[in-house]
Structure formats: C-alpha cells, structure tokens
Design an enzyme around this catalytic site. Structure first.
Site, PDB file in Angstrom:
ATOM      1  N   ARG A   4     -16.045  -4.704   6.745  1.00 29.43           N
ATOM      2  CA  ARG A   4     -16.949  -4.726   5.493  1.00 29.43           C
ATOM      3  C   ARG A   4     -16.060  -5.086   4.252  1.00 29.43           C
ATOM      4  O   ARG A   4     -14.871  -5.020   4.136  1.00 29.43           O
ATOM      5  CB  ARG A   4     -17.427  -3.195   5.279  1.00 29.43           C
ATOM      6  CG  ARG A   4     -18.590  -2.799   6.254  1.00 29.43           C
ATOM      7  CD  ARG A   4     -18.862  -1.441   5.502  1.00 29.43           C
ATOM      8  NE  ARG A   4     -17.998  -0.352   5.780  1.00 29.43           N
ATOM      9  CZ  ARG A   4     -17.872   0.489   4.605  1.00 29.43           C
ATOM     10  NH1 ARG A   4     -18.212   0.031   3.428  1.00 29.43           N
ATOM     11  NH2 ARG A   4     -17.086   1.276   4.736  1.00 29.43           N
TER      12      ARG A   4
ATOM     13  N   ARG B  60     -16.128  22.151   0.386  1.00 25.31           N
ATOM     14  CA  ARG B  60     -15.122  23.189   0.215  1.00 25.31           C
ATOM     15  C   ARG B  60     -15.790  24.369  -0.316  1.00 25.31           C
ATOM     16  O   ARG B  60     -16.778  24.351  -1.174  1.00 25.31           O
ATOM     17  CB  ARG B  60     -14.253  22.560  -0.751  1.00 25.31           C
ATOM     18  CG  ARG B  60     -13.362  21.478  -0.343  1.00 25.31           C
ATOM     19  CD  ARG B  60     -12.181  21.230  -1.250  1.00 25.31           C
ATOM     20  NE  ARG B  60     -11.676  19.902  -0.891  1.00 25.31           N
ATOM     21  CZ  ARG B  60     -11.232  19.170  -1.900  1.00 25.31           C
ATOM     22  NH1 ARG B  60     -11.021  19.405  -3.111  1.00 25.31           N
ATOM     23  NH2 ARG B  60     -10.602  18.104  -1.337  1.00 25.31           N
TER      24      ARG B  60
ATOM     25  N   GLU C 240     -18.809  -1.228  -8.099  1.00 22.82           N
ATOM     26  CA  GLU C 240     -18.546  -1.593  -6.510  1.00 22.82           C
ATOM     27  C   GLU C 240     -19.742  -1.731  -5.858  1.00 22.82           C
ATOM     28  O   GLU C 240     -20.447  -0.784  -5.802  1.00 22.82           O
ATOM     29  CB  GLU C 240     -17.633  -0.657  -6.117  1.00 22.82           C
ATOM     30  CG  GLU C 240     -16.849  -0.960  -4.751  1.00 22.82           C
ATOM     31  CD  GLU C 240     -15.955   0.071  -4.512  1.00 22.82           C
ATOM     32  OE1 GLU C 240     -14.953   0.226  -5.183  1.00 22.82           O
ATOM     33  OE2 GLU C 240     -15.944   0.618  -3.513  1.00 22.82           O
TER      34      GLU C 240
ATOM     35  N   ARG D 235     -20.328   2.781  -6.889  1.00 20.57           N
ATOM     36  CA  ARG D 235     -19.481   3.513  -7.706  1.00 20.57           C
ATOM     37  C   ARG D 235     -19.234   2.762  -8.804  1.00 20.57           C
ATOM     38  O   ARG D 235     -19.065   1.477  -8.892  1.00 20.57           O
ATOM     39  CB  ARG D 235     -18.247   4.392  -6.893  1.00 20.57           C
ATOM     40  CG  ARG D 235     -17.514   3.280  -6.165  1.00 20.57           C
ATOM     41  CD  ARG D 235     -16.416   4.345  -5.582  1.00 20.57           C
ATOM     42  NE  ARG D 235     -15.627   3.366  -4.618  1.00 20.57           N
ATOM     43  CZ  ARG D 235     -14.715   3.684  -3.802  1.00 20.57           C
ATOM     44  NH1 ARG D 235     -14.305   4.994  -4.042  1.00 20.57           N
ATOM     45  NH2 ARG D 235     -13.741   3.082  -3.273  1.00 20.57           N
TER      46      ARG D 235
ATOM     47  N   ARG E 104     -16.616  14.395  10.453  1.00 20.30           N
ATOM     48  CA  ARG E 104     -16.824  15.536   9.305  1.00 20.30           C
ATOM     49  C   ARG E 104     -17.336  15.201   8.136  1.00 20.30           C
ATOM     50  O   ARG E 104     -16.889  13.930   7.627  1.00 20.30           O
ATOM     51  CB  ARG E 104     -15.554  16.457   9.442  1.00 20.30           C
ATOM     52  CG  ARG E 104     -14.351  15.670   9.199  1.00 20.30           C
ATOM     53  CD  ARG E 104     -12.888  16.385   9.202  1.00 20.30           C
ATOM     54  NE  ARG E 104     -13.021  17.460   8.300  1.00 20.30           N
ATOM     55  CZ  ARG E 104     -12.523  17.369   6.990  1.00 20.30           C
ATOM     56  NH1 ARG E 104     -12.011  16.274   6.684  1.00 20.30           N
ATOM     57  NH2 ARG E 104     -12.464  18.157   6.132  1.00 20.30           N
TER      58      ARG E 104
ATOM     59  N   ASP F  57      -4.225   3.985   4.635  1.00 12.71           N
ATOM     60  CA  ASP F  57      -3.738   4.136   3.262  1.00 12.71           C
ATOM     61  C   ASP F  57      -2.537   3.863   2.984  1.00 12.71           C
ATOM     62  O   ASP F  57      -1.685   3.432   3.896  1.00 12.71           O
ATOM     63  CB  ASP F  57      -3.841   5.736   3.003  1.00 12.71           C
ATOM     64  CG  ASP F  57      -5.183   5.971   2.419  1.00 12.71           C
ATOM     65  OD1 ASP F  57      -5.961   5.247   1.746  1.00 12.71           O
ATOM     66  OD2 ASP F  57      -5.520   7.471   2.689  1.00 12.71           O
TER      67      ASP F  57
ATOM     68  N   TYR G 123      -7.952   1.017   9.073  1.00 13.14           N
ATOM     69  CA  TYR G 123      -7.846   1.212   7.881  1.00 13.14           C
ATOM     70  C   TYR G 123      -6.524   2.170   7.608  1.00 13.14           C
ATOM     71  O   TYR G 123      -6.230   2.993   8.257  1.00 13.14           O
ATOM     72  CB  TYR G 123      -8.941   2.238   7.287  1.00 13.14           C
ATOM     73  CG  TYR G 123      -8.840   2.405   5.625  1.00 13.14           C
ATOM     74  CD1 TYR G 123      -9.054   1.652   4.992  1.00 13.14           C
ATOM     75  CD2 TYR G 123      -8.219   3.670   5.211  1.00 13.14           C
ATOM     76  CE1 TYR G 123      -8.676   1.798   3.345  1.00 13.14           C
ATOM     77  CE2 TYR G 123      -7.951   3.878   4.028  1.00 13.14           C
ATOM     78  CZ  TYR G 123      -8.130   3.086   3.287  1.00 13.14           C
ATOM     79  OH  TYR G 123      -7.919   3.396   1.496  1.00 13.14           O
TER      80      TYR G 123
HETATM   81  P1  FDA Z   1      -2.561  -5.918   2.514  1.00 15.37           P
HETATM   82  O1  FDA Z   1      -4.133  -6.295   2.825  1.00 15.37           O
HETATM   83  O2  FDA Z   1      -2.444  -5.334   1.314  1.00 15.37           O
HETATM   84  O3  FDA Z   1      -1.598  -7.128   2.709  1.00 15.37           O
HETATM   85  C1  FDA Z   1      -1.769  -8.252   3.631  1.00 15.37           C
HETATM   86  C2  FDA Z   1      -1.403  -9.487   2.854  1.00 15.37           C
HETATM   87  O4  FDA Z   1      -1.297 -10.609   4.031  1.00 15.37           O
HETATM   88  C3  FDA Z   1      -2.350  -9.894   1.939  1.00 15.37           C
HETATM   89  O5  FDA Z   1      -1.565 -10.234   0.865  1.00 15.37           O
HETATM   90  C4  FDA Z   1      -2.930 -11.269   2.473  1.00 15.37           C
HETATM   91  O6  FDA Z   1      -2.853 -12.270   1.503  1.00 15.37           O
HETATM   92  C5  FDA Z   1      -1.560 -11.911   3.337  1.00 15.37           C
HETATM   93  N1  FDA Z   1      -1.992 -12.702   4.411  1.00 15.37           N
HETATM   94  C6  FDA Z   1      -2.987 -12.440   5.263  1.00 15.37           C
HETATM   95  N2  FDA Z   1      -3.235 -13.632   5.723  1.00 15.37           N
HETATM   96  C7  FDA Z   1      -2.410 -14.464   5.458  1.00 15.37           C
HETATM   97  C8  FDA Z   1      -2.066 -15.638   5.999  1.00 15.37           C
HETATM   98  N3  FDA Z   1      -2.594 -16.317   6.982  1.00 15.37           N
HETATM   99  N4  FDA Z   1      -0.767 -16.324   5.652  1.00 15.37           N
HETATM  100  C9  FDA Z   1      -0.143 -15.790   4.509  1.00 15.37           C
HETATM  101  N5  FDA Z   1      -0.452 -14.522   3.988  1.00 15.37           N
HETATM  102  C10 FDA Z   1      -1.584 -13.943   4.673  1.00 15.37           C
HETATM  103  N6  FDA Z   1      -4.922   3.041   0.027  1.00 15.37           N
HETATM  104  C11 FDA Z   1      -4.595   4.283  -0.707  1.00 15.37           C
HETATM  105  O7  FDA Z   1      -3.527   4.729  -0.319  1.00 15.37           O
HETATM  106  N7  FDA Z   1      -5.108   4.833  -1.718  1.00 15.37           N
HETATM  107  C12 FDA Z   1      -6.094   4.195  -2.055  1.00 15.37           C
HETATM  108  O8  FDA Z   1      -6.913   4.651  -3.136  1.00 15.37           O
HETATM  109  C13 FDA Z   1      -6.778   2.989  -1.440  1.00 15.37           C
HETATM  110  N8  FDA Z   1      -7.960   2.205  -1.916  1.00 15.37           N
HETATM  111  C14 FDA Z   1      -8.201   1.242  -1.436  1.00 15.37           C
HETATM  112  C15 FDA Z   1      -9.485   0.473  -1.890  1.00 15.37           C
HETATM  113  C16 FDA Z   1      -9.920  -0.658  -1.136  1.00 15.37           C
HETATM  114  C17 FDA Z   1     -11.066  -1.159  -1.742  1.00 15.37           C
HETATM  115  C18 FDA Z   1      -9.135  -1.073  -0.062  1.00 15.37           C
HETATM  116  C19 FDA Z   1      -9.658  -2.143   0.742  1.00 15.37           C
HETATM  117  C20 FDA Z   1      -7.978  -0.361   0.281  1.00 15.37           C
HETATM  118  C21 FDA Z   1      -7.532   0.747  -0.294  1.00 15.37           C
HETATM  119  N9  FDA Z   1      -6.410   1.386  -0.166  1.00 15.37           N
HETATM  120  C22 FDA Z   1      -5.949   2.365  -0.557  1.00 15.37           C
HETATM  121  C23 FDA Z   1      -5.663   0.804   1.101  1.00 15.37           C
HETATM  122  C24 FDA Z   1      -4.304  -0.124   0.775  1.00 15.37           C
HETATM  123  O9  FDA Z   1      -4.997  -1.311   0.027  1.00 15.37           O
HETATM  124  C25 FDA Z   1      -3.606  -0.476   2.153  1.00 15.37           C
HETATM  125  O10 FDA Z   1      -3.115   0.400   2.533  1.00 15.37           O
HETATM  126  C26 FDA Z   1      -2.601  -1.521   1.792  1.00 15.37           C
HETATM  127  O11 FDA Z   1      -3.148  -2.837   1.328  1.00 15.37           O
HETATM  128  C27 FDA Z   1      -2.032  -1.888   3.109  1.00 15.37           C
HETATM  129  O12 FDA Z   1      -0.906  -2.993   3.131  1.00 15.37           O
HETATM  130  P2  FDA Z   1      -0.943  -3.962   4.082  1.00 15.37           P
HETATM  131  O13 FDA Z   1       0.404  -4.659   3.757  1.00 15.37           O
HETATM  132  O14 FDA Z   1      -1.073  -3.434   5.655  1.00 15.37           O
HETATM  133  O15 FDA Z   1      -1.951  -4.843   3.946  1.00 15.37           O
END
Ligand code: FDA
Length: 386
Positions: A257, A178, A311, A288, A174, A361, A359
């Site tokens: 990506r 709005r 970005e 953006r 979708r 949030d 993905y």
């Molecule tokens: P996250 O990626 O944060 O943490 C994983 C950790 O594991 C990292 O610190 C990494 O270094 C570590 N790791 C990986 N491999 C490892 C290894 N081998 N050894 C040790 N450590 C390791 N959400 C939202 O609610 N509003 C928003 O506006 C946005 N905006 C946004 C923008 C962009 C560009 C992205 C990519 C994402 C968002 N998000 C978001 C999503 C948000 O970033 C996401 O919900 C959280 O990062 C998820 O947390 P996690 O702990 O799952 O992963």
C-alpha cells in the site's frame, strides 16, 4: 577502494554503514536513488514557515529496546514529546486508541473499568462464538459492533480500498481497548522526537571519514559506475531496496500500500490543536490530517501560519513509493521464493523494510541492523582482513 556497498540510506543502511566504518575501519559507500539521505524518515523545513515536515508521513520515535535507545542517543537528543491521537466521528472528537474516555463519550455514560469491560464483552459476543470469516466479523468479535463501526470499519475500508467484509480476518489480531483514561499512543519506555530534526540525526550517522554517500544513484542503473552488475561478487553489498526488484520480479511483484499526501500552508496559528486527527467516517476521503507544528511545541514557529498534510491510502503501483506490505497469501508465498533466491546471493545481505518485505518501525530497523552487523557483517568483513 570500497570495502562495502550499502544500497539505501535509510535507518537500516546508515546503521550498518556507521557501525562498520567505526568498528572495522571499512570504507563504506552508501548509494541512494533519491536526492536526499534518510529514506522514509527524511524531513525538511517547509520553506515559508520553517516548520519541520516529515516528507513520507509522520515519524514518531519510540522504543523499549535499551540497546537501540543508547545507540540513537549517540547522534541526537530527544524532546519529551508524547504522541496522542484524536479522531473525528460524526462531528465529534474522541481520544484514541479506544479507552475509557472514548467509551464513556461514545455511549454517553460514566462507566468504571469493570462495567466498561462487561459492556464491550457483551457487545463482542454478537457472533455467538462463531469463527469470524472476514475482517468485519473479526472487528465485531473483538470490540463489539458499535465501536467497530464508528472507529474502525470505514477507516479500514479507506486504508485498504476494500470493504472489510472482503478482507481477511487475519489482517487484525487485536484492536487495543484501554480500560483507563490513558490515551498515550505508545507504551514504550522511551519516546520523543529528535531535537534538531530527523535529517540532522541521519546526517550525523553518516558523518565519518570512511563513509561516502552518493545520492541520485540507482543500483539498477547500468550507466552508473556503482550498479548491481558491476558490484555484486566484487564487493560485499548490503541491499535495503525492494527484494522483488533485486531479482527483476522473477517470482512476481510483492504488493504494497502507498500513501498520497496533500500538503497545505494555512494562514492560521493553529488548525486543529493537535498533531494527528483521524477521520474514520466514510464520507471523508482522507484517513487523517497531520499538523506538524504540534510535534515541536518547544520551537519558535510562526504564529500566523501552519502546515497541514492530509493522508490518503491506496494500493501501490510499481512506480509508487511502497509503504506498507499488503501481505496476502500470494505475497507470503512469493516472499518464500525470494528468500530462496537470496540464499543464492552469498555476497549480498538483504535488510530493512523493503529488503525483507515487512513493516518495521524505526527502532526495529535500527535494532535489526545492529544484530546483522554483529552476527553476519562483522564476521564477513573480518574475514576480508579489515
Ligand atoms: P527506508 O525505506 O527508510 O530506506 C530505504 C532506502 O533505500 C530509501 O532511501 C530508498 O530510496 C533506497 N533505495 C531503494 N531502492 C534503491 C535502489 N534501487 N537504488 C538505490 N537506493 C534505493 N517508524 C516509526 O518508528 N515511527 C513512526 O511514526 C513511523 N511512521 C511511518 C509512517 C509511514 C507512512 C511509513 C511508510 C513508515 C513509518 N515508519 C515509522 C517506519 C520507518 O519509515 C521505517 O522504520 C524506516 O524507514 C526503515 O528504514 P529502512 O532503512 O529499512 O528503509
């Protein structure tokens, strides 16, 4: 003596660590390969201006999940920031997501909700009921060609580095339109930004005598005392890194990506008058621009400088930061195989956006960690007699 190793100090890992340390008294060791806590939500003050910059892309907190809202408020208060996005198309600025304001500005009209609905319906009927065969046709069938081509087509092409005629129609189900002038970006019950920043919030989650956070520690680095070979099978592990990496890419690489960010400090009080401006046109290479001062209008930021971040989006290579799952048919097949492999690892719980290849949030990552604690990890640690 460690009762649990958490790999990754993002919101998923820290929620698990905080809950288990508080609920069971377990001693939790959190490791992260980065030199800072917090995963992708990490932010830091830009040194010259003191303006808080979200280092891995803009992070806006929003949720309608009451349990998550209550939980996150234990660690931080939130500002009353409300996110709004604008877009610059052919030298003109429009409000996003597409709403009655966008439609009337674009068509130089003064349509009411029903007339606008009728217009978009008529334009969206171009395919005559034919099943869309690619993203381009899907976009036209959802919102009609004029709006699709202005605001979505090239933006999507830039995001995917691919002509939308070659992208699967299934990528979009979708496109929000709005038929009011409401241009709030999120519809959630709760929205705001952490009053003293993301990193202070994340540090408070880890601030418990039973939690140790060890940075610059890669789980796959066999020279570190805490690594996969030394730990798995000895101590329960919560793994939030990439699932394909855990299995040494045995079933192939899952595709992601990534984003490149170009940060600049400008000697002006205000560059664009808002926090996020999209650039949907083909001749602008970035998608953006973020201007971070606008996330915190309540703060006393300098009046002679501002921080912006352009970005750019592209496919990730193995050494890049994985940001958004591409989720091709091959990825979905690969993920199923990895899920089977995870079942052969009873001492490891795979969670978070990288560990589950989806993905999430922030509120979803936190919510899913709270559920995993209840349903899987508390019983698991309880069984160890803690
Ligand atoms: P996250 O990626 O944060 O943490 C994983 C950790 O594991 C990292 O610190 C990494 O270094 C570590 N790791 C990986 N491999 C490892 C290894 N081998 N050894 C040790 N450590 C390791 N959400 C939202 O609610 N509003 C928003 O506006 C946005 N905006 C946004 C923008 C962009 C560009 C992205 C990519 C994402 C968002 N998000 C978001 C999503 C948000 O970033 C996401 O919900 C959280 O990062 C998820 O947390 P996690 O702990 O799952 O992963």
């Amino acid at each position: 003596m460690t009762d649990l190793v958490v790999v990754g100090s993002g919101f998923y890992g820290l929620t698990v660590a905080e809950r288990l340390a508080n609920e069971t008294g377990a001693k939790v060791l959190v490791i992260d390969r980065r030199s800072h806590i917090g995963g992708n939500a990490y932010s830091a003050a830009e040194p010259r201006t003191g303006i808080e910059v979200h280092q891995y892309g803009a992070h806006l907190f929003h949720t309608s999940n009451e349990r998550v809202w209550e939980y996150v408020n234990r660690f931080t208060a939130f500002t009353n920031y409300v996110h709004r996005v604008y877009t610059t198309h052919k030298g003109e600025v429009y409000p996003m997501p597409i709403n009655l304001g966008t439609i009337n500005q674009f068509f130089r009209s003064a349509l009411g909700p029903q007339a606008a609905r009728d217009l978009i319906k008529e334009q969206a009927a171009e395919l005559g009921g034919k099943e869309p065969e690619n993203l381009d046709e899907k976009g036209v069938s959802l919102i009609g060609r004029p709006l699709y081509e202005a605001f979505i087509r090239h933006y999507t092409a830039k995001q995917w580095q691919t002509d939308p005629r070659e992208l699967s129609a299934s990528i979009i189900s979708r496109l929000p339109v709005r038929y009011t002038y409401d241009n709030r970006y999120f519809n959630d019950t709760h929205e705001g930004l952490p009053v003293d920043g993301y990193t202070a919030w994340l540090e408070r989650m880890a601030d418990h005598p039973n939690i140790e956070v060890r940075l610059d520690t890669d789980f796959f680095d066999a020279t570190q005392p805490i690594n996969k070979g030394a730990v798995v099978g000895q101590v329960p592990v919560v793994y939030t890194g990439p699932v394909d990496r855990y299995f040494d890419y045995a079933e192939g690489e899952l595709s992601w990506r990534t984003l490149d960010f170009e940060q600049e400090v400008l000697d002006v009080a205000d560059f664009q008058g808002t926090s996020v401006m999209n650039y949907p046109d083909e001749d602008v290479p970035f998608t953006r621009i973020h201007e971070f001062r606008h996330f915190h209008p309540e703060r006393d930021y300098p009046s002679d400088a501002t921080v912006i971040m352009r970005e750019y989006s592209r496919f990730a290579r193995r050494e890049d930061e994985p940001y958004y799952p591409v989720n091709t048919a091959a990825d979905r097949a690969g993920l199923l195989k990895y899920r089977e492999l995870t079942e052969g690892e009873p001492h490891v719980h795979f969670g978070g956006r990288l560990g589950t290849y989806q993905y999430l949030d922030m509120h979803m990552a936190i919510g899913s960690a709270l559920s995993a604690v209840d349903n899987k990890l508390l019983p698991m640690l309880g069984a160890r007699g803690n």
